[in-house]
Scaffold this active site. Structure first.
Site, PDB file in Angstrom:
ATOM      1  N   GLY A   1       0.800  -1.128   0.117  1.00 21.87           N
ATOM      2  CA  GLY A   1      -0.086   0.104   0.038  1.00 21.87           C
ATOM      3  C   GLY A   1       0.836   1.275   0.075  1.00 21.87           C
TER       4      GLY A   1
ATOM      5  N   ASP B   1      -3.964 -11.795  -2.335  1.00 25.22           N
ATOM      6  CA  ASP B   1      -3.482 -13.049  -2.947  1.00 25.22           C
ATOM      7  C   ASP B   1      -2.480 -13.875  -2.909  1.00 25.22           C
ATOM      8  OD1 ASP B   1      -4.800 -14.716  -5.750  1.00 25.22           O
ATOM      9  OD2 ASP B   1      -2.377 -14.160  -5.960  1.00 25.22           O
TER      10      ASP B   1
ATOM     11  N   ASN C   1       0.896  -3.119   5.353  1.00 30.06           N
ATOM     12  CA  ASN C   1       0.386  -1.666   5.683  1.00 30.06           C
ATOM     13  C   ASN C   1      -1.047  -1.635   4.725  1.00 30.06           C
ATOM     14  OD1 ASN C   1      -0.066   1.478   6.121  1.00 30.06           O
ATOM     15  ND2 ASN C   1      -0.195   1.214   3.939  1.00 30.06           N
TER      16      ASN C   1
ATOM     17  N   SER D   1      -5.172  -0.332  13.336  1.00 30.34           N
ATOM     18  CA  SER D   1      -5.927   1.085  13.713  1.00 30.34           C
ATOM     19  C   SER D   1      -6.662   1.145  15.196  1.00 30.34           C
ATOM     20  CB  SER D   1      -7.237   0.833  12.591  1.00 30.34           C
ATOM     21  OG  SER D   1      -7.902   2.024  13.044  1.00 30.34           O
TER      22      SER D   1
ATOM     23  N   TYR E   1     -14.314  -3.836   9.035  1.00 30.81           N
ATOM     24  CA  TYR E   1     -13.143  -3.082   8.991  1.00 30.81           C
ATOM     25  C   TYR E   1     -12.585  -3.229  10.522  1.00 30.81           C
ATOM     26  CZ  TYR E   1      -9.560   0.707   9.018  1.00 30.81           C
ATOM     27  OH  TYR E   1      -8.265   1.152   9.464  1.00 30.81           O
TER      28      TYR E   1
ATOM     29  N   ALA F   1     -13.427  -5.188  12.725  1.00 33.55           N
ATOM     30  CA  ALA F   1     -13.038  -6.863  13.257  1.00 33.55           C
ATOM     31  C   ALA F   1     -11.650  -7.041  12.416  1.00 33.55           C
ATOM     32  CB  ALA F   1     -14.292  -7.596  12.688  1.00 33.55           C
TER      33      ALA F   1
ATOM     34  N   LYS G   1      -9.195  -5.081  11.943  1.00 36.49           N
ATOM     35  CA  LYS G   1      -8.317  -4.340  12.498  1.00 36.49           C
ATOM     36  C   LYS G   1      -7.755  -5.122  13.884  1.00 36.49           C
ATOM     37  CE  LYS G   1      -6.801  -2.379   9.189  1.00 36.49           C
ATOM     38  NZ  LYS G   1      -5.468  -2.063   8.785  1.00 36.49           N
TER      39      LYS G   1
ATOM     40  N   ILE H   1      -5.492   9.715   9.896  1.00 39.10           N
ATOM     41  CA  ILE H   1      -4.385  10.342   9.481  1.00 39.10           C
ATOM     42  C   ILE H   1      -4.986  10.860   7.932  1.00 39.10           C
ATOM     43  CG2 ILE H   1      -2.055   9.739   8.570  1.00 39.10           C
ATOM     44  CD1 ILE H   1      -2.658   9.457  11.477  1.00 39.10           C
TER      45      ILE H   1
HETATM   46  P1  NAP Z   1      -5.287   4.694   0.958  1.00 36.69           P
HETATM   47  O1  NAP Z   1      -4.988   6.086   0.909  1.00 36.69           O
HETATM   48  O2  NAP Z   1      -6.639   4.299   0.821  1.00 36.69           O
HETATM   49  O3  NAP Z   1      -4.143   3.787   0.431  1.00 36.69           O
HETATM   50  C1  NAP Z   1      -4.416   2.551   0.286  1.00 36.69           C
HETATM   51  C2  NAP Z   1      -3.226   1.609  -0.048  1.00 36.69           C
HETATM   52  O4  NAP Z   1      -3.338   0.421   0.073  1.00 36.69           O
HETATM   53  C3  NAP Z   1      -2.965   2.052  -1.474  1.00 36.69           C
HETATM   54  O5  NAP Z   1      -1.799   2.284  -1.996  1.00 36.69           O
HETATM   55  C4  NAP Z   1      -3.764   0.992  -2.237  1.00 36.69           C
HETATM   56  O6  NAP Z   1      -3.247   0.959  -3.697  1.00 36.69           O
HETATM   57  C5  NAP Z   1      -3.474  -0.199  -1.493  1.00 36.69           C
HETATM   58  N1  NAP Z   1      -4.344  -1.298  -1.489  1.00 36.69           N
HETATM   59  C6  NAP Z   1      -5.798  -1.216  -1.106  1.00 36.69           C
HETATM   60  N2  NAP Z   1      -6.052  -2.556  -1.343  1.00 36.69           N
HETATM   61  C7  NAP Z   1      -4.947  -3.351  -1.854  1.00 36.69           C
HETATM   62  C8  NAP Z   1      -4.695  -4.717  -2.334  1.00 36.69           C
HETATM   63  N3  NAP Z   1      -5.803  -5.588  -2.479  1.00 36.69           N
HETATM   64  N4  NAP Z   1      -3.578  -5.339  -2.450  1.00 36.69           N
HETATM   65  C9  NAP Z   1      -2.453  -4.273  -2.620  1.00 36.69           C
HETATM   66  N5  NAP Z   1      -2.660  -3.029  -2.155  1.00 36.69           N
HETATM   67  C10 NAP Z   1      -3.944  -2.623  -1.901  1.00 36.69           C
HETATM   68  O7  NAP Z   1      -5.333   4.192   2.766  1.00 36.69           O
HETATM   69  P2  NAP Z   1      -4.688   4.752   3.914  1.00 36.69           P
HETATM   70  O8  NAP Z   1      -5.632   5.759   4.625  1.00 36.69           O
HETATM   71  O9  NAP Z   1      -3.162   5.269   3.673  1.00 36.69           O
HETATM   72  O10 NAP Z   1      -4.928   3.517   4.816  1.00 36.69           O
HETATM   73  C11 NAP Z   1      -3.479   2.454   4.789  1.00 36.69           C
HETATM   74  C12 NAP Z   1      -3.537   1.471   5.910  1.00 36.69           C
HETATM   75  O11 NAP Z   1      -3.725   2.415   7.256  1.00 36.69           O
HETATM   76  C13 NAP Z   1      -4.967   0.719   5.995  1.00 36.69           C
HETATM   77  O12 NAP Z   1      -4.624  -0.572   6.488  1.00 36.69           O
HETATM   78  C14 NAP Z   1      -5.760   1.391   6.975  1.00 36.69           C
HETATM   79  O13 NAP Z   1      -6.461   0.507   7.578  1.00 36.69           O
HETATM   80  C15 NAP Z   1      -4.844   2.029   7.907  1.00 36.69           C
HETATM   81  N6  NAP Z   1      -5.195   3.046   8.398  1.00 36.69           N
HETATM   82  C16 NAP Z   1      -5.658   4.349   8.129  1.00 36.69           C
HETATM   83  C17 NAP Z   1      -6.207   5.223   8.787  1.00 36.69           C
HETATM   84  C18 NAP Z   1      -6.275   6.665   8.305  1.00 36.69           C
HETATM   85  O14 NAP Z   1      -6.841   7.413   9.092  1.00 36.69           O
HETATM   86  N7  NAP Z   1      -6.111   6.851   7.048  1.00 36.69           N
HETATM   87  C19 NAP Z   1      -6.368   5.243  10.344  1.00 36.69           C
HETATM   88  C20 NAP Z   1      -6.250   3.771  10.697  1.00 36.69           C
HETATM   89  C21 NAP Z   1      -5.635   2.977  10.100  1.00 36.69           C
HETATM   90  P3  NAP Z   1      -4.103   0.131  -4.867  1.00 36.69           P
HETATM   91  O15 NAP Z   1      -5.571   0.466  -4.673  1.00 36.69           O
HETATM   92  O16 NAP Z   1      -3.539   0.541  -6.042  1.00 36.69           O
HETATM   93  O17 NAP Z   1      -3.985  -1.496  -4.624  1.00 36.69           O
END
Ligand code: NAP
Length: 256
Positions: free
Chosen positions: A14, A64, A88, A140, A154, A156, A158, A187
């Site tokens: 990610g 996968d 991530n 998270s 989500y 569950a 995390k 974030i």
């Molecule tokens: P984001 O901006 O939506 O970015 C998600 C990233 O994951 C992208 O690079 C996406 O690229 C990739 N991704 C999604 N599904 C994928 C898959 N099946 N295979 C490979 N790559 C995949 O999300 P984010 O906010 O940075 O969140 C990243 C992590 O932080 C997540 O685990 C999320 O649960 C956690 N988190 C985020 C927040 C927040 O406030 N943002 C808070 C708590 C936890 P592609 O779509 O091109 O695959």
């Protein structure tokens, strides 16, 4: 000052967007060799180009097995081994249970939880070969600590990552490898932006530090877990949320 990660081989799933991109950027600035992995090649290419430092990319679907194994093996070959795996990548579609198709539950579990297992499993042979390793999961606060309507699946997934973490820490100790988790609050990322300005404003107002986090806040925590200084920490988690989970009520926030 942490011991340098210069020259270390790092994978960030990610890493093309949001928190993953922030983590990759922090490691690249330290002089690490970084591979970012995600599904969309155009996003990966522009992120790798814009980041500077030694950053390459791999197309991968973290849900996968064959895709994850291929990505990790070819990264290890390209970067001369694997030192740090940052699992991530994640997805957070917001759907209340009454409207949620069971297939959406399965998809979120696969992307967020099964992926943690797949990334660790495929990394083990490389850590075994190196005689050491580091894994950092992005969990998270949502799930393990808080709830939010629309995120039953989500949350569950995390929480599941933290359950996975405990036994993984025991199994990985055999390979002199630690595994820890960062638990971000809200974030500011592309994914969060999609939830709309109202959501972002209300969230910022409910956080004691009065702002959403930036992606580097999570990158710095991941960097610590990957450092030599964190060598004796495993199976643990750290909340990085600007104090978001602390207030007992809305009135408590108003008192600040
Ligand atoms: P984001 O901006 O939506 O970015 C998600 C990233 O994951 C992208 O690079 C996406 O690229 C990739 N991704 C999604 N599904 C994928 C898959 N099946 N295979 C490979 N790559 C995949 O999300 P984010 O906010 O940075 O969140 C990243 C992590 O932080 C997540 O685990 C999320 O649960 C956690 N988190 C985020 C927040 C927040 O406030 N943002 C808070 C708590 C936890 P592609 O779509 O091109 O695959």
């Amino acid at each position: 000052m942490l011991t340098s990660l210069k020259g270390k081989s790092v994978i960030v799933t990610g890493g093309s967007k949001g928190i993953g991109r922030g983590i990759a950027q922090v490691f690249a600035r330290q002089g690490a060799k970084v591979t970012i992995a995600a599904r969309n090649e155009a996003d990966l290419k522009s992120a790798a180009n814009e980041m500077g430092g030694e950053v390459r990319y791999e197309i991968c679907n973290v849900a996968d097995w064959a895709s994850v194994q291929g990505m990790i093996d070819s990264t290890a070959e390209a970067q001369g081994g694997l030192d740090v795996m940052c699992a991530n990548a994640g997805a957070f579609p917001q759907t209340k249970m009454i409207d949620m198709d069971p297939s959406e539950w399965d998809e979120v579990m696969a992307i967020n939880l099964k992926s943690s297992f797949l990334c660790v499993k495929a990394s083990i042979p490389h850590f075994e070969k190196a005689g050491k390793g580091r894994v950092v999961l992005t969990s998270s606060i949502t799930g393990p600590i808080t709830g939010f309507p629309g995120w039953a699946h989500y949350g569950a997934s995390k929480s599941g990552q933290l359950g996975f973490l405990k036994t993984a820490a025991m199994e990985l100790s055999r390979y002199n490898t630690t595994i820890n988790a960062v638990m971000p609050g809200n974030i500011y990322t592309e994914g969060l932006q999609d939830l709309g300005q109202d959501y972002l404003d209300t969230m910022a107002a409910s956080i004691p530090l009065k702002r959403l986090g930036v992606v580097e806040d999570i990158g710095n925590a991941a960097l610590f877990f990957a450092s030599d200084e964190a060598a004796y920490i495993t199976g643990q988690q750290i909340v990085v949320d600007g104090g978001q989970i602390i207030p007992e009520s809305l009135e408590a926030i108003d008192e600040i």
